[in-house]
Design a protein around this motif. Structure first.
Motif, PDB file in Angstrom:
ATOM      1  N   CYS A  43      -6.719 -78.113  50.312  1.00  0.00           N
ATOM      2  CA  CYS A  43      -6.727 -79.218  49.346  1.00  0.00           C
ATOM      3  C   CYS A  43      -5.561 -79.146  48.361  1.00  0.00           C
ATOM      4  O   CYS A  43      -5.275 -80.130  47.669  1.00  0.00           O
ATOM      5  N   GLY A  44      -4.887 -78.020  48.287  1.00  0.00           N
ATOM      6  CA  GLY A  44      -3.809 -77.830  47.322  1.00  0.00           C
ATOM      7  C   GLY A  44      -2.773 -78.936  47.311  1.00  0.00           C
ATOM      8  O   GLY A  44      -2.530 -79.558  46.270  1.00  0.00           O
ATOM      9  N   PRO A  45      -2.137 -79.218  48.448  1.00  0.00           N
ATOM     10  CA  PRO A  45      -1.117 -80.273  48.450  1.00  0.00           C
ATOM     11  C   PRO A  45      -1.665 -81.640  48.056  1.00  0.00           C
ATOM     12  O   PRO A  45      -0.989 -82.417  47.381  1.00  0.00           O
ATOM     13  N   THR A  46      -2.882 -81.931  48.461  1.00  0.00           N
ATOM     14  CA  THR A  46      -3.499 -83.214  48.122  1.00  0.00           C
ATOM     15  C   THR A  46      -3.703 -83.337  46.616  1.00  0.00           C
ATOM     16  O   THR A  46      -3.598 -84.424  46.055  1.00  0.00           O
ATOM     17  N   LEU A  47      -3.985 -82.214  45.976  1.00  0.00           N
ATOM     18  CA  LEU A  47      -4.198 -82.212  44.530  1.00  0.00           C
ATOM     19  C   LEU A  47      -2.887 -82.153  43.746  1.00  0.00           C
ATOM     20  O   LEU A  47      -2.768 -82.755  42.683  1.00  0.00           O
ATOM     21  N   LYS A  48      -1.903 -81.436  44.276  1.00  0.00           N
ATOM     22  CA  LYS A  48      -0.652 -81.229  43.540  1.00  0.00           C
ATOM     23  C   LYS A  48       0.183 -82.495  43.402  1.00  0.00           C
ATOM     24  O   LYS A  48       0.771 -82.738  42.353  1.00  0.00           O
ATOM     25  N   ALA A  49       0.253 -83.288  44.463  1.00  0.00           N
ATOM     26  CA  ALA A  49       1.140 -84.460  44.455  1.00  0.00           C
ATOM     27  C   ALA A  49       0.810 -85.456  43.341  1.00  0.00           C
ATOM     28  O   ALA A  49       1.711 -85.846  42.587  1.00  0.00           O
ATOM     29  N   PRO A  50      -0.440 -85.888  43.183  1.00  0.00           N
ATOM     30  CA  PRO A  50      -0.707 -86.840  42.105  1.00  0.00           C
ATOM     31  C   PRO A  50      -0.556 -86.223  40.724  1.00  0.00           C
ATOM     32  O   PRO A  50      -0.151 -86.907  39.776  1.00  0.00           O
ATOM     33  N   ARG A  51      -0.851 -84.920  40.607  1.00  0.00           N
ATOM     34  CA  ARG A  51      -0.659 -84.262  39.311  1.00  0.00           C
ATOM     35  C   ARG A  51       0.822 -84.253  38.947  1.00  0.00           C
ATOM     36  O   ARG A  51       1.201 -84.571  37.818  1.00  0.00           O
ATOM     37  N   GLN A  52       1.677 -83.909  39.914  1.00  0.00           N
ATOM     38  CA  GLN A  52       3.116 -83.903  39.658  1.00  0.00           C
ATOM     39  C   GLN A  52       3.596 -85.302  39.288  1.00  0.00           C
ATOM     40  O   GLN A  52       4.366 -85.472  38.337  1.00  0.00           O
ATOM     41  N   ALA A  53       3.143 -86.310  40.018  1.00  0.00           N
ATOM     42  CA  ALA A  53       3.553 -87.683  39.734  1.00  0.00           C
ATOM     43  C   ALA A  53       3.156 -88.092  38.318  1.00  0.00           C
ATOM     44  O   ALA A  53       3.934 -88.738  37.606  1.00  0.00           O
ATOM     45  N   ASP A  54       1.960 -87.707  37.894  1.00  0.00           N
ATOM     46  CA  ASP A  54       1.506 -88.056  36.545  1.00  0.00           C
ATOM     47  C   ASP A  54       2.312 -87.334  35.475  1.00  0.00           C
ATOM     48  O   ASP A  54       2.659 -87.916  34.444  1.00  0.00           O
ATOM     49  N   VAL A  55       2.626 -86.059  35.719  1.00  0.00           N
ATOM     50  CA  VAL A  55       3.451 -85.320  34.756  1.00  0.00           C
ATOM     51  C   VAL A  55       4.835 -85.964  34.668  1.00  0.00           C
ATOM     52  O   VAL A  55       5.374 -86.151  33.571  1.00  0.00           O
ATOM     53  N   LEU A  56       5.405 -86.308  35.808  1.00  0.00           N
ATOM     54  CA  LEU A  56       6.726 -86.949  35.798  1.00  0.00           C
ATOM     55  C   LEU A  56       6.688 -88.296  35.079  1.00  0.00           C
ATOM     56  O   LEU A  56       7.641 -88.650  34.371  1.00  0.00           O
ATOM     57  N   LYS A  57       5.600 -89.027  35.232  1.00  0.00           N
ATOM     58  CA  LYS A  57       5.443 -90.307  34.529  1.00  0.00           C
ATOM     59  C   LYS A  57       5.417 -90.072  33.019  1.00  0.00           C
ATOM     60  O   LYS A  57       6.099 -90.782  32.257  1.00  0.00           O
ATOM     61  N   LEU A  58       4.641 -89.085  32.585  1.00  0.00           N
ATOM     62  CA  LEU A  58       4.594 -88.760  31.153  1.00  0.00           C
ATOM     63  C   LEU A  58       5.954 -88.293  30.645  1.00  0.00           C
ATOM     64  O   LEU A  58       6.345 -88.602  29.516  1.00  0.00           O
ATOM     65  N   ARG A  59       6.687 -87.578  31.484  1.00  0.00           N
ATOM     66  CA  ARG A  59       7.995 -87.047  31.089  1.00  0.00           C
ATOM     67  C   ARG A  59       9.033 -88.152  30.889  1.00  0.00           C
ATOM     68  O   ARG A  59      10.073 -87.926  30.283  1.00  0.00           O
TER      69      ARG A  59
END
Length: 85
Positions: A43-59
């Protein structure tokens, strides 16, 4: 109070572990626990991608410090997530 997504996952893992440990055969228990651990890892990759996208959006509008303060993580950890680590 409604359970959080993390609570739901923890409960499901606990239920699967309880089921695995109910068997008296150590080989069965080992295989079942290994399968549980593999499922979590998968499940790691499935969880990491949206988290990264959200962090990048906030950034786009916030500093690393601001994002870290908002989500409760350190500056280095926010930077790691943004870089996909």
């Amino acid at each position: 109070m409604e359970p959080t997504p993390a609570d739901t996952v923890k409960n499901a893992i606990q239920q699967a572990l309880t089921q695995a440990l109910a068997n008296d055969d150590p080989v069965h228990r080992i295989r079942a626990i290994t399968a549980i651990l593999d499922a979590i890892k998968d499940c790691g990759p499935t969880l990491k991608a949206p988290r990264q996208a959200d962090v990048l959006k906030l950034r786009e509008t916030m500093t690393l410090r601001e994002v870290g303060d908002l989500i409760g993580l350190s500056i280095p950890r926010v930077d790691q997530i943004a870089k996909g680590k």
